[in-house]
Design a protein around this motif. Structure first.
Motif, PDB file in Angstrom:
ATOM      1  N   LEU A  44     -52.238-127.234 -25.940  1.00  0.00           N
ATOM      2  CA  LEU A  44     -51.586-128.142 -26.883  1.00  0.00           C
ATOM      3  C   LEU A  44     -50.065-127.973 -26.826  1.00  0.00           C
ATOM      4  O   LEU A  44     -49.311-128.950 -26.773  1.00  0.00           O
ATOM      5  N   PHE A  45     -49.623-126.719 -26.818  1.00  0.00           N
ATOM      6  CA  PHE A  45     -48.184-126.440 -26.791  1.00  0.00           C
ATOM      7  C   PHE A  45     -47.589-126.715 -25.413  1.00  0.00           C
ATOM      8  O   PHE A  45     -46.490-127.260 -25.309  1.00  0.00           O
ATOM      9  N   SER A  46     -48.303-126.333 -24.361  1.00  0.00           N
ATOM     10  CA  SER A  46     -47.766-126.536 -23.007  1.00  0.00           C
ATOM     11  C   SER A  46     -47.649-128.016 -22.665  1.00  0.00           C
ATOM     12  O   SER A  46     -46.758-128.422 -21.920  1.00  0.00           O
ATOM     13  N   GLU A  47     -48.536-128.828 -23.234  1.00  0.00           N
ATOM     14  CA  GLU A  47     -48.480-130.273 -22.987  1.00  0.00           C
ATOM     15  C   GLU A  47     -47.636-131.003 -24.036  1.00  0.00           C
ATOM     16  O   GLU A  47     -47.601-132.229 -24.080  1.00  0.00           O
ATOM     17  N   LYS A  48     -46.956-130.212 -24.870  1.00  0.00           N
ATOM     18  CA  LYS A  48     -46.042-130.752 -25.901  1.00  0.00           C
ATOM     19  C   LYS A  48     -46.746-131.719 -26.855  1.00  0.00           C
ATOM     20  O   LYS A  48     -46.186-132.731 -27.261  1.00  0.00           O
ATOM     21  N   GLU A  82     -31.506-130.792 -38.742  1.00  0.00           N
ATOM     22  CA  GLU A  82     -32.924-130.793 -38.353  1.00  0.00           C
ATOM     23  C   GLU A  82     -32.987-130.897 -36.843  1.00  0.00           C
ATOM     24  O   GLU A  82     -32.321-131.756 -36.249  1.00  0.00           O
ATOM     25  N   ILE A  83     -33.800-130.042 -36.234  1.00  0.00           N
ATOM     26  CA  ILE A  83     -33.834-129.932 -34.775  1.00  0.00           C
ATOM     27  C   ILE A  83     -35.250-130.074 -34.250  1.00  0.00           C
ATOM     28  O   ILE A  83     -36.195-129.514 -34.813  1.00  0.00           O
ATOM     29  N   SER A  84     -35.379-130.808 -33.164  1.00  0.00           N
ATOM     30  CA  SER A  84     -36.643-130.849 -32.429  1.00  0.00           C
ATOM     31  C   SER A  84     -36.347-130.528 -30.968  1.00  0.00           C
ATOM     32  O   SER A  84     -35.288-130.896 -30.439  1.00  0.00           O
ATOM     33  N   LEU A  85     -37.257-129.843 -30.339  1.00  0.00           N
ATOM     34  CA  LEU A  85     -37.060-129.370 -28.970  1.00  0.00           C
ATOM     35  C   LEU A  85     -37.906-130.151 -27.975  1.00  0.00           C
ATOM     36  O   LEU A  85     -39.052-130.480 -28.246  1.00  0.00           O
ATOM     37  N   GLU A  86     -37.322-130.398 -26.810  1.00  0.00           N
ATOM     38  CA  GLU A  86     -38.109-130.915 -25.686  1.00  0.00           C
ATOM     39  C   GLU A  86     -38.510-129.782 -24.749  1.00  0.00           C
ATOM     40  O   GLU A  86     -39.463-129.898 -23.985  1.00  0.00           O
ATOM     41  N   THR A  87     -37.741-128.696 -24.787  1.00  0.00           N
ATOM     42  CA  THR A  87     -38.024-127.529 -23.953  1.00  0.00           C
ATOM     43  C   THR A  87     -38.046-126.296 -24.848  1.00  0.00           C
ATOM     44  O   THR A  87     -37.558-126.320 -25.968  1.00  0.00           O
ATOM     45  N   GLY A  88     -38.612-125.232 -24.349  1.00  0.00           N
ATOM     46  CA  GLY A  88     -38.676-123.997 -25.134  1.00  0.00           C
ATOM     47  C   GLY A  88     -38.055-122.838 -24.385  1.00  0.00           C
ATOM     48  O   GLY A  88     -38.750-122.041 -23.755  1.00  0.00           O
ATOM     49  N   GLU A 148     -46.797-130.174 -36.624  1.00  0.00           N
ATOM     50  CA  GLU A 148     -47.826-131.217 -36.617  1.00  0.00           C
ATOM     51  C   GLU A 148     -48.616-131.128 -35.319  1.00  0.00           C
ATOM     52  O   GLU A 148     -48.024-131.021 -34.244  1.00  0.00           O
ATOM     53  N   PHE A 149     -49.935-131.171 -35.433  1.00  0.00           N
ATOM     54  CA  PHE A 149     -50.778-131.080 -34.243  1.00  0.00           C
ATOM     55  C   PHE A 149     -52.164-131.618 -34.543  1.00  0.00           C
ATOM     56  O   PHE A 149     -52.541-131.799 -35.710  1.00  0.00           O
ATOM     57  N   GLY A 168     -40.130-118.851 -40.706  1.00  0.00           N
ATOM     58  CA  GLY A 168     -40.907-120.086 -40.628  1.00  0.00           C
ATOM     59  C   GLY A 168     -42.253-119.974 -39.957  1.00  0.00           C
ATOM     60  O   GLY A 168     -42.843-118.891 -39.849  1.00  0.00           O
ATOM     61  N   ILE A 169     -42.746-121.112 -39.513  1.00  0.00           N
ATOM     62  CA  ILE A 169     -44.128-121.272 -39.069  1.00  0.00           C
ATOM     63  C   ILE A 169     -44.451-120.514 -37.779  1.00  0.00           C
ATOM     64  O   ILE A 169     -43.761-120.659 -36.769  1.00  0.00           O
ATOM     65  N   VAL A 170     -45.512-119.709 -37.858  1.00  0.00           N
ATOM     66  CA  VAL A 170     -46.084-119.069 -36.673  1.00  0.00           C
ATOM     67  C   VAL A 170     -47.598-119.258 -36.720  1.00  0.00           C
ATOM     68  O   VAL A 170     -48.231-118.997 -37.739  1.00  0.00           O
ATOM     69  N   MET A 171     -48.147-119.730 -35.612  1.00  0.00           N
ATOM     70  CA  MET A 171     -49.589-119.981 -35.528  1.00  0.00           C
ATOM     71  C   MET A 171     -50.282-118.916 -34.670  1.00  0.00           C
ATOM     72  O   MET A 171     -49.756-118.486 -33.645  1.00  0.00           O
ATOM     73  N   PHE A 172     -51.459-118.502 -35.112  1.00  0.00           N
ATOM     74  CA  PHE A 172     -52.300-117.585 -34.342  1.00  0.00           C
ATOM     75  C   PHE A 172     -53.692-118.191 -34.184  1.00  0.00           C
ATOM     76  O   PHE A 172     -54.140-118.962 -35.046  1.00  0.00           O
ATOM     77  N   ALA A 173     -54.371-117.824 -33.107  1.00  0.00           N
ATOM     78  CA  ALA A 173     -55.754-118.250 -32.886  1.00  0.00           C
ATOM     79  C   ALA A 173     -56.691-117.152 -33.372  1.00  0.00           C
ATOM     80  O   ALA A 173     -56.520-115.979 -33.037  1.00  0.00           O
ATOM     81  N   LYS A 174     -57.687-117.540 -34.168  1.00  0.00           N
ATOM     82  CA  LYS A 174     -58.648-116.565 -34.687  1.00  0.00           C
ATOM     83  C   LYS A 174     -59.872-116.418 -33.788  1.00  0.00           C
ATOM     84  O   LYS A 174     -60.679-115.513 -33.991  1.00  0.00           O
ATOM     85  N   THR A 175     -60.018-117.316 -32.801  1.00  0.00           N
ATOM     86  CA  THR A 175     -61.169-117.253 -31.893  1.00  0.00           C
ATOM     87  C   THR A 175     -60.708-117.424 -30.449  1.00  0.00           C
ATOM     88  O   THR A 175     -59.685-118.065 -30.182  1.00  0.00           O
ATOM     89  N   SER A 176     -61.473-116.859 -29.545  1.00  0.00           N
ATOM     90  CA  SER A 176     -61.167-117.002 -28.115  1.00  0.00           C
ATOM     91  C   SER A 176     -61.388-118.440 -27.649  1.00  0.00           C
ATOM     92  O   SER A 176     -60.854-118.855 -26.622  1.00  0.00           O
ATOM     93  N   LYS A 177     -62.156-119.201 -28.394  1.00  0.00           N
ATOM     94  CA  LYS A 177     -62.367-120.621 -28.088  1.00  0.00           C
ATOM     95  C   LYS A 177     -61.108-121.427 -28.395  1.00  0.00           C
ATOM     96  O   LYS A 177     -60.723-122.324 -27.638  1.00  0.00           O
ATOM     97  N   ALA A 178     -60.448-121.086 -29.482  1.00  0.00           N
ATOM     98  CA  ALA A 178     -59.276-121.852 -29.917  1.00  0.00           C
ATOM     99  C   ALA A 178     -58.026-121.531 -29.106  1.00  0.00           C
ATOM    100  O   ALA A 178     -57.189-122.417 -28.883  1.00  0.00           O
ATOM    101  N   LEU A 179     -57.869-120.278 -28.654  1.00  0.00           N
ATOM    102  CA  LEU A 179     -56.612-119.863 -28.021  1.00  0.00           C
ATOM    103  C   LEU A 179     -56.215-120.712 -26.804  1.00  0.00           C
ATOM    104  O   LEU A 179     -55.107-121.241 -26.773  1.00  0.00           O
ATOM    105  N   PRO A 180     -57.093-120.875 -25.788  1.00  0.00           N
ATOM    106  CA  PRO A 180     -56.672-121.687 -24.630  1.00  0.00           C
ATOM    107  C   PRO A 180     -56.409-123.142 -25.008  1.00  0.00           C
ATOM    108  O   PRO A 180     -55.536-123.785 -24.425  1.00  0.00           O
ATOM    109  N   ARG A 181     -57.125-123.644 -25.988  1.00  0.00           N
ATOM    110  CA  ARG A 181     -56.907-125.027 -26.419  1.00  0.00           C
ATOM    111  C   ARG A 181     -55.555-125.168 -27.111  1.00  0.00           C
ATOM    112  O   ARG A 181     -54.855-126.169 -26.920  1.00  0.00           O
ATOM    113  N   LEU A 182     -55.199-124.179 -27.912  1.00  0.00           N
ATOM    114  CA  LEU A 182     -53.895-124.205 -28.580  1.00  0.00           C
ATOM    115  C   LEU A 182     -52.766-124.015 -27.571  1.00  0.00           C
ATOM    116  O   LEU A 182     -51.719-124.661 -27.657  1.00  0.00           O
ATOM    117  N   ASN A 183     -52.981-123.126 -26.612  1.00  0.00           N
ATOM    118  CA  ASN A 183     -51.984-122.932 -25.559  1.00  0.00           C
ATOM    119  C   ASN A 183     -51.737-124.229 -24.794  1.00  0.00           C
ATOM    120  O   ASN A 183     -50.595-124.577 -24.482  1.00  0.00           O
TER     121      ASN A 183
END
Length: 230
Positions: free
Chosen positions: A89-93, A157-163, A204-205, A72-87
């Motif tokens: 996004l995930f840390s703040e759920k 179908e599963i959704s997580l509150e924690t990882g 979704e993000f 399934g879905i795996v996301m990668f950042a193509k720029t150093s600008k996007a990586l901390p913002r994506l991180n």
């Protein structure tokens, strides 16, 4: 398990200047580990390098991971600008991930929230679920609902509150519903390709640069049981 994706068969689900999202095959390892196998991140780099004829090294940031036998879905950042913002996004759920799992046993409740305390054993790379908090354990919360009853399996179908480490696998196993093919957590036989029937189905993000809503759905693996889910 062998790496199944390469730069020529990579399943790209979404791509722009800042982000690339791919559909991981079972056997792909997202980031390098002690096996020394070529990780999916390097496959994606090769794909980008060839597609855009980039000289030199290609930047790619790993945003999150999936267990090797899952798909399934795996996301990668193509720029150093996007990586901390994506991180962030995930840390703040603020990124919503939805998983599909095939289990043989019918859950006692069609829909439920599971709360456990998980403890990881690094020696055997396995987590144990406890009903009450114990030393060195971490709280794990997931929500599931039954989507479909198949001939021999149930689609959840599963959704997580924690990882947490192996969270979906160990929590479903703890209620008597181990995932199809998951020998480590109590299923009685393996899948032929070494996979387990756990699929990161949807993400979704809000785009960290464009500030627009993005929804990505990963096609299911090519398998008769998965085919019956649609």
């Amino acid at each position: 398990m062998k790496l199944r994706s390469n730069k020529d068969n990579l399943q790209v689900l979404y791509e722009d200047n800042h982000i690339i999202i791919v559909n991981k095959r079972a056997g792909d390892i997202v980031q390098g580990d002690k096996t020394g196998d070529k990780p999916l991140s390097e496959v994606v780099k090769s794909y980008i390098k060839e597609k855009y004829k980039k000289p030199g090294n290609v930047y790619l940031g790993v945003v999150h991971r999936l267990d090797r036998p899952t798909t399934g879905i795996v996301m990668f950042a193509k720029t150093s600008k996007a990586l901390p913002r994506l991180n962030k996004l995930f840390s703040e759920k603020k990124a919503t991930k939805t998983y599909w799992a095939l289990v043989k046993n019918k859950p006692k409740k069609a829909n439920d929230t599971l709360i456990h305390w998980l403890k990881k054993n690094p020696k055997n790379n396995k987590s144990t679920a406890y009903i009450k908090e114990t030393s060195d354990s971490k709280k794990a919360i997931l929500h599931y609902k039954t989507l479909k009853a198949l001939d021999n399996y149930y689609l959840l179908e599963i959704s997580l509150e924690t990882g947490r480490h192996h969270q979906i696998r160990v929590q479903l196993s703890s209620i008597g519903c181990p995932i199809k093919g998951d020998l480590k957590y109590g299923f009685d036989r393996s899948n032929k390709d070494g996979s387990i029937s756990l699929h990161a189905r949807q993400l979704e993000f809000t785009h960290p640069v464009k500030n627009e809503a993005i929804k990505v759905i990963a096609p299911l693996p090519n398998d008769p049981v998965w085919d019956a889910c649609l």
